[in-house]
Design a protein around this motif. Structure first.
Motif, PDB file in Angstrom:
ATOM      1  N   CYS A   1      57.741  -3.307  -0.982  1.00 35.99           N
ATOM      2  CA  CYS A   1      57.674  -1.847  -0.871  1.00 35.99           C
ATOM      3  C   CYS A   1      58.930  -1.151  -1.399  1.00 35.99           C
ATOM      4  O   CYS A   1      58.886   0.029  -1.741  1.00 35.99           O
ATOM      5  CB  CYS A   1      57.473  -1.436   0.583  1.00 35.99           C
ATOM      6  N   THR A   2      60.029  -1.878  -1.463  1.00 34.38           N
ATOM      7  CA  THR A   2      61.284  -1.289  -1.927  1.00 34.38           C
ATOM      8  C   THR A   2      61.114  -0.802  -3.362  1.00 34.38           C
ATOM      9  O   THR A   2      60.704  -1.549  -4.230  1.00 34.38           O
ATOM     10  CB  THR A   2      62.418  -2.327  -1.858  1.00 34.38           C
ATOM     11  N   GLY A   3      61.396   0.440  -3.579  1.00 37.79           N
ATOM     12  CA  GLY A   3      61.285   1.004  -4.915  1.00 37.79           C
ATOM     13  C   GLY A   3      59.888   1.462  -5.303  1.00 37.79           C
ATOM     14  O   GLY A   3      59.687   1.955  -6.404  1.00 37.79           O
ATOM     15  N   CYS A   4      58.922   1.304  -4.420  1.00 36.50           N
ATOM     16  CA  CYS A   4      57.558   1.736  -4.734  1.00 36.50           C
ATOM     17  C   CYS A   4      57.490   3.260  -4.724  1.00 36.50           C
ATOM     18  O   CYS A   4      57.945   3.906  -3.782  1.00 36.50           O
ATOM     19  CB  CYS A   4      56.567   1.159  -3.719  1.00 36.50           C
ATOM     20  N   ARG A   5      56.900   3.818  -5.745  1.00 32.77           N
ATOM     21  CA  ARG A   5      56.861   5.282  -5.886  1.00 32.77           C
ATOM     22  C   ARG A   5      55.925   5.959  -4.896  1.00 32.77           C
ATOM     23  O   ARG A   5      56.000   7.172  -4.710  1.00 32.77           O
ATOM     24  CB  ARG A   5      56.521   5.666  -7.312  1.00 32.77           C
ATOM     25  N   VAL A   6      55.032   5.204  -4.254  1.00 28.99           N
ATOM     26  CA  VAL A   6      54.112   5.811  -3.286  1.00 28.99           C
ATOM     27  C   VAL A   6      54.351   5.273  -1.869  1.00 28.99           C
ATOM     28  O   VAL A   6      53.475   5.343  -1.015  1.00 28.99           O
ATOM     29  CB  VAL A   6      52.634   5.633  -3.704  1.00 28.99           C
ATOM     30  N   ARG A   7      55.533   4.791  -1.628  1.00 27.75           N
ATOM     31  CA  ARG A   7      55.868   4.239  -0.315  1.00 27.75           C
ATOM     32  C   ARG A   7      55.658   5.266   0.803  1.00 27.75           C
ATOM     33  O   ARG A   7      55.114   4.935   1.855  1.00 27.75           O
ATOM     34  CB  ARG A   7      57.313   3.758  -0.331  1.00 27.75           C
ATOM     35  N   THR A   8      56.082   6.485   0.572  1.00 32.29           N
ATOM     36  CA  THR A   8      55.944   7.529   1.590  1.00 32.29           C
ATOM     37  C   THR A   8      54.481   7.826   1.888  1.00 32.29           C
ATOM     38  O   THR A   8      54.084   7.929   3.050  1.00 32.29           O
ATOM     39  CB  THR A   8      56.668   8.816   1.145  1.00 32.29           C
ATOM     40  N   GLU A   9      53.662   7.941   0.846  1.00 31.78           N
ATOM     41  CA  GLU A   9      52.230   8.203   1.042  1.00 31.78           C
ATOM     42  C   GLU A   9      51.569   7.056   1.793  1.00 31.78           C
ATOM     43  O   GLU A   9      50.726   7.267   2.667  1.00 31.78           O
ATOM     44  CB  GLU A   9      51.543   8.413  -0.306  1.00 31.78           C
ATOM     45  N   CYS A  10      51.959   5.843   1.446  1.00 34.99           N
ATOM     46  CA  CYS A  10      51.409   4.649   2.083  1.00 34.99           C
ATOM     47  C   CYS A  10      51.755   4.622   3.571  1.00 34.99           C
ATOM     48  O   CYS A  10      50.895   4.379   4.425  1.00 34.99           O
ATOM     49  CB  CYS A  10      51.963   3.416   1.374  1.00 34.99           C
ATOM     50  N   LEU A  11      53.013   4.877   3.888  1.00 29.31           N
ATOM     51  CA  LEU A  11      53.439   4.891   5.281  1.00 29.31           C
ATOM     52  C   LEU A  11      52.737   5.998   6.057  1.00 29.31           C
ATOM     53  O   LEU A  11      52.248   5.780   7.172  1.00 29.31           O
ATOM     54  CB  LEU A  11      54.958   5.061   5.376  1.00 29.31           C
ATOM     55  N   ALA A  12      52.666   7.190   5.465  1.00 37.15           N
ATOM     56  CA  ALA A  12      51.994   8.307   6.134  1.00 37.15           C
ATOM     57  C   ALA A  12      50.534   7.974   6.411  1.00 37.15           C
ATOM     58  O   ALA A  12      50.011   8.266   7.493  1.00 37.15           O
ATOM     59  CB  ALA A  12      52.101   9.571   5.280  1.00 37.15           C
ATOM     60  N   TYR A  13      49.875   7.363   5.452  1.00 35.10           N
ATOM     61  CA  TYR A  13      48.472   6.969   5.628  1.00 35.10           C
ATOM     62  C   TYR A  13      48.332   6.005   6.806  1.00 35.10           C
ATOM     63  O   TYR A  13      47.477   6.182   7.672  1.00 35.10           O
ATOM     64  CB  TYR A  13      47.945   6.341   4.338  1.00 35.10           C
ATOM     65  N   ALA A  14      49.176   4.990   6.835  1.00 35.69           N
ATOM     66  CA  ALA A  14      49.099   4.001   7.916  1.00 35.69           C
ATOM     67  C   ALA A  14      49.358   4.639   9.277  1.00 35.69           C
ATOM     68  O   ALA A  14      48.685   4.305  10.261  1.00 35.69           O
ATOM     69  CB  ALA A  14      50.091   2.875   7.666  1.00 35.69           C
ATOM     70  N   LEU A  15      50.307   5.563   9.341  1.00 40.58           N
ATOM     71  CA  LEU A  15      50.609   6.227  10.612  1.00 40.58           C
ATOM     72  C   LEU A  15      49.496   7.178  11.018  1.00 40.58           C
ATOM     73  O   LEU A  15      49.074   7.196  12.180  1.00 40.58           O
ATOM     74  CB  LEU A  15      51.941   6.966  10.505  1.00 40.58           C
TER      75      LEU A  15
ATOM     76  N   GLY B   1      53.929   0.886   3.616  1.00 37.64           N
ATOM     77  CA  GLY B   1      55.060   1.787   3.399  1.00 37.64           C
ATOM     78  C   GLY B   1      56.389   1.197   3.830  1.00 37.64           C
ATOM     79  O   GLY B   1      57.303   1.921   4.198  1.00 37.64           O
ATOM     80  N   GLY B   2      56.495  -0.109   3.805  1.00 37.77           N
ATOM     81  CA  GLY B   2      57.750  -0.757   4.152  1.00 37.77           C
ATOM     82  C   GLY B   2      57.972  -0.974   5.634  1.00 37.77           C
ATOM     83  O   GLY B   2      59.065  -1.356   6.044  1.00 37.77           O
ATOM     84  N   MET B   3      56.953  -0.730   6.444  1.00 35.44           N
ATOM     85  CA  MET B   3      57.092  -0.924   7.889  1.00 35.44           C
ATOM     86  C   MET B   3      56.032  -1.889   8.404  1.00 35.44           C
ATOM     87  O   MET B   3      54.873  -1.827   7.982  1.00 35.44           O
ATOM     88  CB  MET B   3      56.971   0.406   8.633  1.00 35.44           C
ATOM     89  N   THR B   4      56.435  -2.717   9.340  1.00 37.23           N
ATOM     90  CA  THR B   4      55.498  -3.637   9.988  1.00 37.23           C
ATOM     91  C   THR B   4      54.701  -2.883  11.046  1.00 37.23           C
ATOM     92  O   THR B   4      55.042  -1.751  11.410  1.00 37.23           O
ATOM     93  CB  THR B   4      56.246  -4.787  10.680  1.00 37.23           C
ATOM     94  N   GLU B   5      53.667  -3.531  11.557  1.00 38.64           N
ATOM     95  CA  GLU B   5      52.876  -2.886  12.615  1.00 38.64           C
ATOM     96  C   GLU B   5      53.743  -2.607  13.838  1.00 38.64           C
ATOM     97  O   GLU B   5      53.595  -1.557  14.476  1.00 38.64           O
ATOM     98  CB  GLU B   5      51.651  -3.719  12.981  1.00 38.64           C
ATOM     99  N   ARG B   6      54.647  -3.490  14.174  1.00 38.72           N
ATOM    100  CA  ARG B   6      55.523  -3.275  15.332  1.00 38.72           C
ATOM    101  C   ARG B   6      56.426  -2.059  15.108  1.00 38.72           C
ATOM    102  O   ARG B   6      56.613  -1.236  16.007  1.00 38.72           O
ATOM    103  CB  ARG B   6      56.368  -4.518  15.581  1.00 38.72           C
ATOM    104  N   GLU B   7      56.983  -1.946  13.917  1.00 38.62           N
ATOM    105  CA  GLU B   7      57.845  -0.804  13.604  1.00 38.62           C
ATOM    106  C   GLU B   7      57.065   0.504  13.643  1.00 38.62           C
ATOM    107  O   GLU B   7      57.560   1.521  14.142  1.00 38.62           O
ATOM    108  CB  GLU B   7      58.493  -0.996  12.237  1.00 38.62           C
ATOM    109  N   ARG B   8      55.835   0.477  13.131  1.00 35.68           N
ATOM    110  CA  ARG B   8      55.013   1.693  13.156  1.00 35.68           C
ATOM    111  C   ARG B   8      54.647   2.078  14.580  1.00 35.68           C
ATOM    112  O   ARG B   8      54.691   3.255  14.939  1.00 35.68           O
ATOM    113  CB  ARG B   8      53.756   1.525  12.300  1.00 35.68           C
TER     114      ARG B   8
END
Length: 103
Positions: free
Chosen positions: A34-48, A58-65
């Protein structure tokens, strides 16, 4: 229904999905993708926003989320929150990431 058009631009689009749904130390390798991915923020927001329980998003594990969701229970749209934070960061630091000299 959530917008997922961003997913076509993800660095993980060509990865083996099994590599993103791992446990333990292997999660660090998945997060590194996920490091350097241009859609990391969108991916994380979607998962949350979708409360996705498994995998690295988005660079976060299920535990972190889960921990983030517990810390911020009043957030109704992670997409909106993260987009706003990104825009404010760009305004403060400019498009190149350099700190603005206007301060």
């Amino acid at each position: 229904m959530a917008d997922t058009g961003w997913s076509e631009q993800g660095l993980c689009r060509t990865a083996d999905p099994d590599d993103l749904f791992v446990e333990g130390a292997a999660q660090n390798q998945a997060k590194a993708l996920c490091t350097g991915c241009r859609v990391r923020t969108e991916c994380l927001a979607y998962a949350l926003d979708q409360r996705i329980e498994f995998g690295v998003w988005g660079g976060m594990t299920e535990r972190e989320r889960r921990a983030l969701l517990r810390r911020r229970p009043t957030v109704t749209s992670w997409r909106r929150l993260l987009q706003t934070a990104r825009a404010e960061h760009k305004r403060a630091h400019g498009a190149t990431g350099a700190v603005s000299e206007a301060s």
